[in-house]
Design an enzyme around this catalytic site. Structure first.
Site, PDB file in Angstrom:
ATOM      1  N   ASP A   6       1.590  33.055 -24.375  1.00 37.84           N
ATOM      2  CA  ASP A   6       2.974  32.682 -24.664  1.00 37.84           C
ATOM      3  C   ASP A   6       3.475  31.675 -23.617  1.00 37.84           C
ATOM      4  O   ASP A   6       2.940  31.627 -22.502  1.00 37.84           O
ATOM      5  CB  ASP A   6       3.818  33.966 -24.627  1.00 37.84           C
ATOM      6  CG  ASP A   6       5.282  33.710 -24.849  1.00 37.84           C
ATOM      7  OD1 ASP A   6       5.616  32.905 -25.728  1.00 37.84           O
ATOM      8  OD2 ASP A   6       6.095  34.332 -24.129  1.00 37.84           O
ATOM      9  N   ASP A   8       7.298  30.741 -22.749  1.00 41.24           N
ATOM     10  CA  ASP A   8       8.494  31.056 -21.954  1.00 41.24           C
ATOM     11  C   ASP A   8       8.346  32.370 -21.208  1.00 41.24           C
ATOM     12  O   ASP A   8       7.986  33.391 -21.789  1.00 41.24           O
ATOM     13  CB  ASP A   8       9.733  31.113 -22.860  1.00 41.24           C
ATOM     14  CG  ASP A   8       9.997  29.761 -23.501  1.00 41.24           C
ATOM     15  OD1 ASP A   8       9.698  28.745 -22.870  1.00 41.24           O
ATOM     16  OD2 ASP A   8      10.485  29.734 -24.640  1.00 41.24           O
TER      17      ASP A   8
END
Lengths: 176, 176
Positions: A6, A8
């Site tokens: 991922d 963020d």
């Protein structure tokens, strides 16, 4: 091994941007320590909540995010020995798409475009491992979920946890 | 059933844009009939090949693509009865990301952002069916591949074939 990562709060420090923009707009400086188990919008005065929720929908929010500590060098090592894909639930934030793409070009140029995924719902992804900070992504993933420590998720105990990038070397048997 | 649908040549007529831009730049009008089993870059004079290959890397190329015939109404029906995701290998073309997003908003507003995927390599996707015009996407997909007829793929016989959108009603048991 195919590993999805991922963006963020795992590669890019979006929380820092929330804190910076909030100080710019409302003059108060919150810190990450203030966020234990919460998001910024949950702890600011109620009249500021909508403004904070809108930050990631604005142009520029994702453009110059700082790196999460040691993400670049450890992900480079992972990428050399495993099949690493970047998987960001970017579709919620229309303007983030070109900003996230350019951010990867600048900070992770070794991640080929073939290994980049911008999606909505991560249940549609097929891989061995997903490293993510959000329960709502990890809980629908079909492979092995690994939670990456972020201020908002410290109370969650149901996943294997990666506290910081250097710990990934042992978790994924990276040889130096 | 979870169905992934490719964009270019399946929902959006990118070939039309290639033919239009080529005529604009070089004055010659090719037609889709000229492309049987080939791409435009394969049939133009060799000195124009690089220019044609660069078209989808330019801003504006994906902005106003015409719809593939009947795509909107049939995909709407599919979406009402199945779990439809749009899966475009958009990462090769950096500037296409916002253009493809806006194109979906305009032409397929019923496809929620959670059901949109921009990726590189479709082997990373998990679903029951992929409808796509390219062998290189269909051949790496883990579910059932369905080839959508396009001028360049008419010679390929190894997949179940969808000749045109109205045929999808019978293939996926759409009830009116």
């Amino acid at each position: 091994m195919r590993i999805l990562i991922d963006m963020d709060e795992v590669m890019a420090d979006a929380i820092q941007q929330f804190l910076d923009w909030y100080e710019r707009d409302f003059g108060t400086r919150y810190t990450k320590a203030d966020l234990h188990g919460a998001r910024l919008r949950d702890i600011v005065p109620e009249k500021h909540r909508d403004a904070v929720a809108k930050y990631p929908h604005q142009k520029g929010f994702f453009k110059d995010l700082p790196l999460i500590a040691h993400s670049r060098e450890v992900i480079k090592e992972l990428n050399d020995q495993h099949e690493v894909y970047i998987a960001s639930a970017a579709m919620e934030f229309e303007y983030s798409l070109p900003e996230k793409y350019e951010w990867l070009d600048k900070n992770f140029p070794f991640i080929h475009w073939k290994r980049r995924i911008f999606c909505g719902d991560k249940s549609v992804l097929h891989a061995d491992v997903l490293i993510d900070d959000h329960d709502f992504n990890l809980s629908v993933f079909r492979g092995k979920p690994v939670i990456f420590s972020a201020p908002h998720n410290m109370e969650i105990t149901k996943y294997e946890r990666l506290h910081a990038w250097p710990d990934a070397r042992a978790m994924f048997n990276i040889t130096g």
